[in-house]
Design an enzyme around this catalytic site. Structure first.
Site, PDB file in Angstrom:
ATOM      1  N   GLY A   4      -0.906  -0.627   4.743  1.00 13.72           N
ATOM      2  CA  GLY A   4      -1.846  -0.222   5.584  1.00 13.72           C
ATOM      3  C   GLY A   4      -3.119   0.148   4.400  1.00 13.72           C
ATOM      4  N   HIS A   5      -3.908  -0.879   4.561  1.00 17.96           N
ATOM      5  CA  HIS A   5      -5.134  -0.856   3.685  1.00 17.96           C
ATOM      6  C   HIS A   5      -6.359  -0.438   4.390  1.00 17.96           C
ATOM      7  CE1 HIS A   5      -2.804  -3.229   0.554  1.00 17.96           C
ATOM      8  NE2 HIS A   5      -2.230  -2.123   0.779  1.00 17.96           N
ATOM      9  N   GLN A  53       1.500  -1.071  -1.725  1.00 18.49           N
ATOM     10  CA  GLN A  53       2.140  -0.040  -2.174  1.00 18.49           C
ATOM     11  C   GLN A  53       1.925   0.702  -3.492  1.00 18.49           C
ATOM     12  OE1 GLN A  53       4.496  -3.171  -0.967  1.00 18.49           O
ATOM     13  NE2 GLN A  53       3.926  -2.060   0.798  1.00 18.49           N
ATOM     14  N   LYS A 105      -6.478   1.725  -2.233  1.00 18.23           N
ATOM     15  CA  LYS A 105      -6.481   0.371  -2.767  1.00 18.23           C
ATOM     16  C   LYS A 105      -7.672  -0.462  -1.609  1.00 18.23           C
ATOM     17  CE  LYS A 105      -2.014  -0.074  -2.084  1.00 18.23           C
ATOM     18  NZ  LYS A 105      -1.765   1.156  -1.989  1.00 18.23           N
ATOM     19  N   ASP A 151      -0.928   4.124  -0.807  1.00 20.41           N
ATOM     20  CA  ASP A 151      -2.008   4.845   0.000  1.00 20.41           C
ATOM     21  C   ASP A 151      -3.160   5.487  -1.037  1.00 20.41           C
ATOM     22  OD1 ASP A 151      -0.769   4.162   2.308  1.00 20.41           O
ATOM     23  OD2 ASP A 151       0.354   6.124   2.366  1.00 20.41           O
TER      24      ASP A 151
HETATM   25  P1  GDP Z   1      -4.133   2.033   0.448  1.00 15.57           P
HETATM   26  O1  GDP Z   1      -3.012   1.847   1.188  1.00 15.57           O
HETATM   27  O2  GDP Z   1      -4.115   2.267  -0.819  1.00 15.57           O
HETATM   28  O3  GDP Z   1      -5.307   1.158   0.943  1.00 15.57           O
HETATM   29  O4  GDP Z   1      -4.653   3.254   1.038  1.00 15.57           O
HETATM   30  P2  GDP Z   1      -4.793   3.909   2.836  1.00 15.57           P
HETATM   31  O5  GDP Z   1      -5.952   3.114   3.475  1.00 15.57           O
HETATM   32  O6  GDP Z   1      -3.534   3.791   3.035  1.00 15.57           O
HETATM   33  O7  GDP Z   1      -5.158   5.480   2.633  1.00 15.57           O
HETATM   34  C1  GDP Z   1      -6.346   5.828   1.922  1.00 15.57           C
HETATM   35  C2  GDP Z   1      -7.327   6.780   2.608  1.00 15.57           C
HETATM   36  O8  GDP Z   1      -8.053   7.466   2.095  1.00 15.57           O
HETATM   37  C3  GDP Z   1      -7.908   6.058   3.942  1.00 15.57           C
HETATM   38  O9  GDP Z   1      -8.048   6.544   5.313  1.00 15.57           O
HETATM   39  C4  GDP Z   1      -9.383   5.709   3.247  1.00 15.57           C
HETATM   40  O10 GDP Z   1     -10.280   5.451   4.361  1.00 15.57           O
HETATM   41  C5  GDP Z   1      -9.608   7.041   2.717  1.00 15.57           C
HETATM   42  N1  GDP Z   1     -10.218   6.997   1.352  1.00 15.57           N
HETATM   43  C6  GDP Z   1     -10.189   6.089   0.339  1.00 15.57           C
HETATM   44  N2  GDP Z   1     -11.054   6.580  -0.615  1.00 15.57           N
HETATM   45  C7  GDP Z   1     -11.550   7.632  -0.268  1.00 15.57           C
HETATM   46  C8  GDP Z   1     -12.528   8.621  -0.645  1.00 15.57           C
HETATM   47  O11 GDP Z   1     -12.975   8.283  -1.602  1.00 15.57           O
HETATM   48  N3  GDP Z   1     -12.795   9.638   0.123  1.00 15.57           N
HETATM   49  C9  GDP Z   1     -12.472   9.926   1.074  1.00 15.57           C
HETATM   50  N4  GDP Z   1     -12.552  11.077   1.894  1.00 15.57           N
HETATM   51  N5  GDP Z   1     -11.458   9.044   1.815  1.00 15.57           N
HETATM   52  C10 GDP Z   1     -11.176   7.932   1.056  1.00 15.57           C
HETATM   53  P1  IMO Z   2       0.146   0.884   1.027  1.00 15.70           P
HETATM   54  O1  IMO Z   2       0.120  -0.711   0.504  1.00 15.70           O
HETATM   55  C1  IMO Z   2       2.950   4.450   1.172  1.00 15.70           C
HETATM   56  C2  IMO Z   2       7.092   3.596   1.723  1.00 15.70           C
HETATM   57  C3  IMO Z   2       7.747   4.001   2.902  1.00 15.70           C
HETATM   58  C4  IMO Z   2       9.046   4.301   2.265  1.00 15.70           C
HETATM   59  C5  IMO Z   2       9.568   3.416   1.373  1.00 15.70           C
HETATM   60  C6  IMO Z   2      10.209   2.113   1.906  1.00 15.70           C
HETATM   61  O2  IMO Z   2      -0.443   1.075   2.139  1.00 15.70           O
HETATM   62  O3  IMO Z   2      -0.050   1.653  -0.273  1.00 15.70           O
HETATM   63  P2  IMO Z   2       9.719   0.053   3.436  1.00 15.70           P
HETATM   64  O4  IMO Z   2       9.125   0.016   4.734  1.00 15.70           O
HETATM   65  O5  IMO Z   2       8.837  -0.452   2.515  1.00 15.70           O
HETATM   66  O6  IMO Z   2      11.034  -0.415   3.300  1.00 15.70           O
HETATM   67  O7  IMO Z   2       9.653   1.627   2.982  1.00 15.70           O
HETATM   68  O8  IMO Z   2       8.166   2.747   0.818  1.00 15.70           O
HETATM   69  N1  IMO Z   2       5.990   2.634   1.784  1.00 15.70           N
HETATM   70  C7  IMO Z   2       4.677   3.030   1.518  1.00 15.70           C
HETATM   71  N2  IMO Z   2       4.253   4.252   1.323  1.00 15.70           N
HETATM   72  N3  IMO Z   2       2.021   3.236   1.350  1.00 15.70           N
HETATM   73  C8  IMO Z   2       2.614   1.640   1.597  1.00 15.70           C
HETATM   74  O9  IMO Z   2       1.827   0.871   1.524  1.00 15.70           O
HETATM   75  C9  IMO Z   2       4.008   1.802   1.722  1.00 15.70           C
HETATM   76  N4  IMO Z   2       4.721   0.874   1.827  1.00 15.70           N
HETATM   77  C10 IMO Z   2       5.933   1.420   1.814  1.00 15.70           C
HETATM   78  O10 IMO Z   2       7.182   5.128   3.506  1.00 15.70           O
HETATM   79  O11 IMO Z   2       9.141   5.544   1.729  1.00 15.70           O
HETATM   80 MG    MG Z   3      -1.814   2.485   2.901  1.00 14.45          MG
END
Ligand code: GDP
Ligand code: IMO
Ligand code: MG
Length: 423
Positions: free
Chosen positions: A40-41, A223, A16, A13
């Site tokens: 979840g991107h 991840q 990416k 999270d």
């Molecule tokens: P990922 O799994 O690495 O793609 O990240 P996630 O989407 O799960 O979580 C990142 C969260 O931060 C999302 O809600 C994005 O919309 C948000 N986000 C990403 N970059 C920025 C930023 O520079 N500022 C703010 N405020 N939100 C951001």
């Molecule tokens: P993105 O790509 C954050 C975490 C879960 C748990 C552990 C194992 O959005 O960054 P799993 O379901 O993979 O067997 O769970 O890994 N986890 C993540 N945490 N972002 C993710 O993906 C994750 N994918 C798995 O919360 O701790």
């Molecule tokens: Mg994510």
């Protein structure tokens, strides 16, 4: 003309999806190569806001092609729904999404087993996303997986399923679950496959041609490094190889062909699920990070644990992955903190220590050593020019660079596509 690999350098999270959505503008291909719909991107652009679980984050540019390569484990229902959702939003994927028949399938028993293992572990549960990821990968490595390509021949699929149910149903029944019906699973999966079939094709030749003709390719890591099955905080990890080395096996690209390895890190640290987290803040400062950063998971909606930036982790991540550059995200979330800490290393019983000195148990005992930085207390949201950043924000970034030993190439200042500084 390059192959760029994007790696999450914390516990997932990191943002990416946002960085990939920016970089994909100049890319011919974006490739998912490991993990599954545990990812979840999030992307926010002119089409709306999306949480991508399986489809590569670069599909919002019509000329960019998307590949789901062999290393990904597939939940066909989630995939079909995601394709439909994108179509409804004006993003057609016909002719530009390619899915490897080598992908292992997430089966109904994998999701049940994920839940049962978590229940059995009680207080020491991993906190998985419940998507069946661990059980699907363990079947894959123990030669019990069913691949997407098996669905081309109904007999092959049925035979493999029968073997699996022979064992799985015994386990499920012993643990109080109903046995699964071969017929129902077949019916469901044959239906799924009808919808997916037009996208299924060997992806190695496509990528080989693309690299030979010097196309721009983004390899989309999921991840984060500290969820890596070997080098993360085992057993509080995920089932795949998150490190840069995993890309070679996950899509079939030689390491020699990867030009840039971009580590993505939040300007602070978050984690969902259980496991050690040395810089975690369980006080009101941590709550403030949750609130200001909207730190709730894109896949499960769980509240993310929050803490200060941990340079000890990113230094290790940079080294083991070979980061050529780093992207710092969510800089704007720190705008209202008068004092900000950077963890420069750990100590244990008064002695200097580091991430590689021990296992998960060890890591749960270390104390972070902090450098305290002055906050900037000014809005940075939407800033696109480095010079416009407040002086203390620049100092914060310089200190991070000094601590991790890698150049910062991007600073993200908001969730929208254009809210980014390119250095
Ligand atoms: P990922 O799994 O690495 O793609 O990240 P996630 O989407 O799960 O979580 C990142 C969260 O931060 C999302 O809600 C994005 O919309 C948000 N986000 C990403 N970059 C920025 C930023 O520079 N500022 C703010 N405020 N939100 C951001
Ligand atoms: P993105 O790509 C954050 C975490 C879960 C748990 C552990 C194992 O959005 O960054 P799993 O379901 O993979 O067997 O769970 O890994 N986890 C993540 N945490 N972002 C993710 O993906 C994750 N994918 C798995 O919360 O701790
Ligand atoms: Mg994510």
């Amino acid at each position: 003309m390059a192959v760029s690999l994007i790696i999450g350098s914390q516990w997932g999270d990191e943002g990416k999806g946002k960085i990939i959505d920016v970089l994909a503008e100049k890319s011919d291909y974006v490739v998912r190569y490991h993990g599954g719909n545990n990812a979840g991107h999030t992307i926010k652009n002119n089409y709306g806001k999306f949480a991508m679980h399986l489809i590569p984050s670069g599909v919002f540019y019509k000329n960019t092609k998307a590949i789901i390569a062999n290393g990904v484990v597939l939940d066909l229902e989630v995939l079909i729904n995601e394709i439909a959702l994108l179509k409804k939003s004006g993003i057609g994927l016909t002719g530009r999404l390619f899915i490897s028949p080598r992908c292992n399938l997430i089966m109904p028993y994998h999701k049940l087993l994920d839940k049962l293992y978590e229940e059995a572990k009680g207080n020491s549960k991993t906190g998985t996303t419940g998507r069946g990821i661990g059980p699907a990968y363990s079947d894959k490595v123990s030669y019990n997986g069913i691949r997407l390509g098996d669905l081309f021949d109904k007999n092959v699929f049925s035979q493999k399923l029968e073997t699996q149910l022979l064992i799985k149903n015994k386990i499920l029944k012993a643990l109080g679950e109903d046995a699964l019906s071969q017929k129902e699973i077949e019916k469901q999966y044959f239906e799924f496959f009808k919808k997916i079939k037009p996208f299924v094709v060997e992806t190695y030749p496509i990528l080989k041609k693309a690299t030979d003709s010097k196309k721009n390719i983004i390899l989309e890591g999921a991840q984060g490094v500290f969820l890596d099955n070997d080098w993360g905080t085992y057993p509080f990890v995920t089932a795949s190889t998150v490190l840069s080395g995993g890309a070679t096996a996950g899509c079939g690209i030689s390491p020699k062909k990867i030009n840039n390895i971009i580590g993505v890190a939040k300007a602070y640290t978050t984690r969902v699920g259980a496991g050690p987290f040395p810089t975690e803040l369980t006080d009101e400062t941590g709550e403030k990070l949750v609130e200001q950063g909207h730190e709730y998971g894109a896949t499960t909606g769980r509240k993310r644990r929050c803490g200060w930036f941990d340079a000890e982790l990113i230094r290790f991540a940079a080294e083991i992955n070979g980061f050529t550059e780093v992207a710092i995200t969510k800089m704007d979330i720190l705008d209202n903190f008068s004092s900000i800490k950077i963890c420069t290393g750990y100590s244990l019983n008064g002695k200097k220590s580091g991430y590689t000195n021990g296992d998960t148990n060890f890591l749960s005992k270390v104390k972070p050593v902090y450098k305290i930085m002055k906050g900037w207390m000014k809005p940075t949201k939407g800033i696109r020019n480095y010079e416009e950043l407040p002086e203390n924000a620049k100092k914060y970034l310089k200190e991070i660079e000094k601590q991790i030993g890698v150049k910062i190439k991007y600073v993200s200042t908001g969730e929208e596509r254009n809210e980014i500084i390119n250095l």
